[in-house]
Design a protein around this motif. Structure first.
Motif, PDB file in Angstrom:
ATOM      1  N   UNK A  75      -5.548 -25.613  -6.332  1.00 42.40           N
ATOM      2  CA  UNK A  75      -5.251 -25.770  -7.751  1.00 42.40           C
ATOM      3  C   UNK A  75      -6.285 -24.997  -8.556  1.00 42.40           C
ATOM      4  N   UNK A  76      -5.924 -24.628  -9.760  1.00 42.27           N
ATOM      5  CA  UNK A  76      -6.840 -23.909 -10.649  1.00 42.27           C
ATOM      6  C   UNK A  76      -7.215 -24.830 -11.779  1.00 42.27           C
ATOM      7  N   UNK A  77      -8.487 -24.730 -12.216  1.00 47.52           N
ATOM      8  CA  UNK A  77      -8.947 -25.539 -13.340  1.00 47.52           C
ATOM      9  C   UNK A  77      -8.836 -24.718 -14.618  1.00 47.52           C
ATOM     10  N   UNK A  78      -8.341 -25.182 -15.682  1.00 47.04           N
ATOM     11  CA  UNK A  78      -8.241 -24.400 -16.923  1.00 47.04           C
ATOM     12  C   UNK A  78      -9.529 -24.260 -17.646  1.00 47.04           C
TER      13      UNK A  78
END
Length: 78
Positions: A75-78
């Motif tokens: 997952x990517x963190x904003x």
């Protein structure tokens, strides 16, 4: 020599009345005691065909084996 016969005594009327009064009273006491005995005997014995409760411990069933596949999530963190 001859022996003279002894006279027999008749019970007095008063004694007869006492015996006549005690006879039904003693009969009533015997019937009462038998009634109590039968009542206690019926009370002590359970009725046939009553309910029966069984207590049983259940052991858990074995679990299915875990999946042997590895999954990776990115997952990517904003």
């Amino acid at each position: 020599m001859t022996a003279a016969p002894t006279p027999t005594r008749r019970p007095s009327p008063r004694r007869s009345r006492v015996r006549a009064a005690l006879l039904p009273l003693s009969g009533a006491v015997v019937v009462f005691a038998l009634g109590i005995a039968v009542g206690e005997a019926l009370h002590d014995n359970p009725r046939p065909g009553g309910t029966q409760t069984l207590v049983r411990t259940l052991n858990p069933l074995p679990l299915a084996p875990a999946a042997r596949e590895t999954v990776t999530l990115t997952t990517t963190n904003p």
